[in-house]
Write a protein that holds these residues in place. Structure first.
Motif, PDB file in Angstrom:
ATOM      1  N   MET A  79      56.491  22.765  45.570  1.00 24.09           N
ATOM      2  CA  MET A  79      55.892  23.770  44.572  1.00 24.09           C
ATOM      3  C   MET A  79      54.331  23.577  44.749  1.00 24.09           C
ATOM      4  O   MET A  79      53.972  21.825  44.360  1.00 24.09           O
ATOM      5  CB  MET A  79      56.363  23.456  43.325  1.00 24.09           C
ATOM      6  N   ARG A  80      53.194  23.985  44.486  1.00 23.40           N
ATOM      7  CA  ARG A  80      51.893  23.774  44.181  1.00 23.40           C
ATOM      8  C   ARG A  80      51.587  24.022  42.968  1.00 23.40           C
ATOM      9  O   ARG A  80      51.517  25.245  42.685  1.00 23.40           O
ATOM     10  CB  ARG A  80      50.963  24.629  44.697  1.00 23.40           C
ATOM     11  N   HIS A  81      51.150  23.299  42.061  1.00 17.29           N
ATOM     12  CA  HIS A  81      50.726  23.506  40.474  1.00 17.29           C
ATOM     13  C   HIS A  81      48.653  23.732  40.731  1.00 17.29           C
ATOM     14  O   HIS A  81      48.332  22.953  41.577  1.00 17.29           O
ATOM     15  CB  HIS A  81      50.964  22.670  39.813  1.00 17.29           C
ATOM     16  N   ARG A  82      48.149  24.407  39.801  1.00 22.32           N
ATOM     17  CA  ARG A  82      46.780  24.676  40.102  1.00 22.32           C
ATOM     18  C   ARG A  82      46.278  25.829  38.444  1.00 22.32           C
ATOM     19  O   ARG A  82      47.154  26.096  37.999  1.00 22.32           O
ATOM     20  CB  ARG A  82      46.525  25.649  41.139  1.00 22.32           C
ATOM     21  N   ASP A  83      45.586  24.406  37.838  1.00 26.25           N
ATOM     22  CA  ASP A  83      45.179  26.076  36.811  1.00 26.25           C
ATOM     23  C   ASP A  83      43.841  25.366  36.378  1.00 26.25           C
ATOM     24  O   ASP A  83      43.052  25.294  37.683  1.00 26.25           O
ATOM     25  CB  ASP A  83      45.850  24.531  35.078  1.00 26.25           C
ATOM     26  N   SER A  84      43.466  26.394  34.872  1.00 24.98           N
ATOM     27  CA  SER A  84      42.194  26.580  34.795  1.00 24.98           C
ATOM     28  C   SER A  84      41.832  25.736  34.078  1.00 24.98           C
ATOM     29  O   SER A  84      40.789  25.476  34.285  1.00 24.98           O
ATOM     30  CB  SER A  84      41.907  27.710  34.211  1.00 24.98           C
ATOM     31  N   GLY A  85      42.059  24.173  34.188  1.00 27.87           N
ATOM     32  CA  GLY A  85      41.606  22.797  33.697  1.00 27.87           C
ATOM     33  C   GLY A  85      40.659  22.059  34.704  1.00 27.87           C
ATOM     34  O   GLY A  85      40.566  20.837  34.467  1.00 27.87           O
ATOM     35  N   GLY A  86      41.210  22.467  36.288  1.00 24.80           N
ATOM     36  CA  GLY A  86      40.616  21.851  37.047  1.00 24.80           C
ATOM     37  C   GLY A  86      41.636  20.967  37.716  1.00 24.80           C
ATOM     38  O   GLY A  86      41.976  20.664  38.818  1.00 24.80           O
ATOM     39  N   HIS A  87      43.626  21.034  37.514  1.00 27.78           N
ATOM     40  CA  HIS A  87      44.065  20.109  38.394  1.00 27.78           C
ATOM     41  C   HIS A  87      44.449  20.953  38.871  1.00 27.78           C
ATOM     42  O   HIS A  87      45.065  22.171  39.049  1.00 27.78           O
ATOM     43  CB  HIS A  87      44.442  20.399  36.724  1.00 27.78           C
TER      44      HIS A  87
END
Length: 287
Positions: A79-87
């Motif tokens: 599972m690929r995680h992306r977030d608005s904090g740039g992580h």
């Protein structure tokens, strides 16, 4: 070696509710609103597991969070995680994603597979009121980074948080002091594991393979596969006696004893704080 003088028993067994979340991912919700006060500081536990792509392929597109931590433990799958904090990170077999949402962010969790099994758990852990608007934080913990211990009885304990048999886990938290272990029993019936749990903590376990007994001075209580057992309060640990090849997660934490106000993906202490969270999200202040 843990020595348990007052073993906790089973208060009740929970079957869980089949539901869908994200863009249609099928899962079983084991800990929901009605158990939040009883199992404070934990807010939610979902179990997911399927080898049918239609059950998971849509994933969890962009959505916001504020005010708590998410702990995703992947037994199998990618599972690929992306977030608005740039992580950004790839959660895969045996790994953990630990995210502190704090003052708020928007993230997505999308499968990086089109076939095969996807199995794991997502736990929501509350933050104390003073930390609910902290800076968001994220960490990918690959399987090889999770400390493990094998007991003399050949029980493998993966220590995600807290401590087990003198081994400290990958994550510690000052206020909620969570214990999160994944326990793998050997290919032999009747093997016993003793796990210390602070008497102040709320605790529960979920059997995802096989079956086990929670052993006390009275009659043992059987916990079959796909059941969550809420453990009684006050004891200094739990004693588990399992069928061959049983696997279970055991989770405990120190309650915050604070008001819980939840509106979907936002968990605060008051309705006014929830309204502010919604306003902030609509204003684009969570990324």
């Amino acid at each position: 070696m843990n020595t348990i003088s007052h073993a906790r028993g089973v208060e009740r067994l929970v079957r869980g509710q089949d539901t869908q979340d994200g863009a249609g991912v099928r899962l079983t919700r084991l800990l929901s609103h009605d158990l939040q006060q009883r199992l404070d500081p934990f807010l939610m536990l979902d179990a997911f597991g399927s080898d049918k792509p239609d059950d998971y392929i849509a994933g969890f597109p962009n959505h916001p969070h504020r005010g708590f931590e998410t702990v995703t433990y992947m037994i199998a799958g990618r599972m690929r995680h992306r977030d608005s904090g740039g992580h950004e990170g790839l959660l895969q077999n045996g790994g953990v994603q630990w995210m502190t949402t704090g003052r708020g962010l928007v993230h997505s969790e999308m499968p990086e597979q089109e076939e095969g099994a996807m199995e794991g758990f997502q736990l929501w852990l509350n933050l104390p009121a003073k930390d609910k608007l902290c800076e968001p934080w994220y960490r990918d913990i690959q399987s090889a980074e999770i400390p493990e211990v094998t007991t003399p009885e050949q029980v493998l304990v993966r220590v995600i948080a807290g401590a087990s048999h003198d081994v400290t886990g990958a994550v510690t938290r000052e206020h909620t002091e969570p214990l999160y272990v994944d326990v793998h029993f050997p290919d032999q019936d009747g093997v016993v594991l003793e796990q210390a749990i602070p008497s102040s903590h709320h605790a529960f376990l979920y059997v995802y393979r096989g079956g086990l007994d929670v052993v006390t001075a009275g009659a043992p209580t059987a916990v079959p596969a796909q059941r969550m057992a809420i453990l009684s309060n006050g004891g200094d640990g739990v004693v588990l006696r399992a069928q061959a090849n049983t696997r279970a997660i055991l989770i405990a934490g120190k309650p915050l004893h604070e008001p819980i106000a939840q509106y979907g993906p936002f968990v605060m202490n008051t309705r006014e704080e929830l309204a502010q969270a919604v306003d902030d999200f609509r204003a684009g202040l969570m990324g």
